[in-house]
Motif scaffolding. Structure first.
Motif, PDB file in Angstrom:
ATOM      1  N   HIS A  41       0.970  -1.209   0.059  1.00  0.00           N
ATOM      2  CA  HIS A  41      -0.035   0.075   0.284  1.00  0.00           C
ATOM      3  C   HIS A  41       0.897   1.363   0.016  1.00  0.00           C
ATOM      4  CE1 HIS A  41      -3.259  -2.751   0.556  1.00  0.00           C
ATOM      5  NE2 HIS A  41      -2.715  -3.130   1.605  1.00  0.00           N
ATOM      6  N   LYS A  44      -0.780   4.009  -1.769  1.00  0.00           N
ATOM      7  CA  LYS A  44      -1.959   4.942  -1.105  1.00  0.00           C
ATOM      8  C   LYS A  44      -1.207   5.822  -0.268  1.00  0.00           C
ATOM      9  CE  LYS A  44      -4.668   2.060  -3.227  1.00  0.00           C
ATOM     10  NZ  LYS A  44      -3.997   2.202  -4.666  1.00  0.00           N
ATOM     11  N   HIS A  47      -0.396   8.881  -2.566  1.00  0.00           N
ATOM     12  CA  HIS A  47      -1.603   9.186  -2.518  1.00  0.00           C
ATOM     13  C   HIS A  47      -2.015  10.328  -1.640  1.00  0.00           C
ATOM     14  CE1 HIS A  47      -3.295   8.140  -6.552  1.00  0.00           C
ATOM     15  NE2 HIS A  47      -2.478   7.228  -6.349  1.00  0.00           N
ATOM     16  N   ASP A 100      -7.577   4.684  -4.510  1.00  0.00           N
ATOM     17  CA  ASP A 100      -6.831   5.800  -4.560  1.00  0.00           C
ATOM     18  C   ASP A 100      -7.458   7.226  -4.216  1.00  0.00           C
ATOM     19  OD1 ASP A 100      -4.574   4.417  -5.596  1.00  0.00           O
ATOM     20  OD2 ASP A 100      -4.919   4.833  -7.610  1.00  0.00           O
ATOM     21  N   ALA A 103      -7.765   7.207  -0.558  1.00  0.00           N
ATOM     22  CA  ALA A 103      -6.524   7.891  -0.171  1.00  0.00           C
ATOM     23  C   ALA A 103      -6.279   9.506  -0.170  1.00  0.00           C
ATOM     24  CB  ALA A 103      -5.300   6.999  -0.554  1.00  0.00           C
TER      25      ALA A 103
END
Length: 125
Positions: A41, A44, A47, A100, A103
């Motif tokens: 991740h 993420k 992001h 996304d 995030a």
């Protein structure tokens, strides 16, 4: 010292915010190679960090205008939707994902909370 930093950044923050906005668009739409570091991740986290910076800089840049901080936050959120949509529609190497967008929204909300906390305590700044 703080006044020197304030005066240096006063007229530059909007330009910095625009450059960050463009940078996120470019990095979101170009083909990037595989990351040498494989962490679950990590994408993420990137992001969330990018949208935290985007939102926080826009909030500070437009702080002394009549533009609502809620409108700024909404625009950053909508910008994230546009970027994710463009990834699906105009690129063959990127994919837009709901995670996304979540995030991105997390980064925006953290920036909003940090901005409110900082400027509530430091009204004189």
């Amino acid at each position: 010292m703080l006044n020197n930093i304030k005066s240096l950044l006063k007229d530059k923050l909007t330009t910095i915010a625009i450059l960050i906005t463009l940078g996120i668009a470019i990095l979101s739409l170009i083909k990037l190679g595989k990351s040498p570091i494989q962490i679950n991740h990590l994408d993420k986290i990137k992001h969330a960090f990018a949208y935290f910076v985007l939102s926080f800089v826009w909030l500070i840049a437009l702080r002394t205008t009549r533009i609502s901080k809620y409108l700024i936050v909404f625009c950053c959120f909508f910008y994230g939707i546009i970027i994710e949509t463009l990834q699906v529609t105009i690129t063959s190497h990127r994919s837009g994902e709901i995670l996304d967008l979540i995030a991105n929204t997390t980064g925006i909300l953290i920036a909003f909370i940090a901005y409110n906390s900082f400027f509530k305590k430091n009204e004189a700044i």
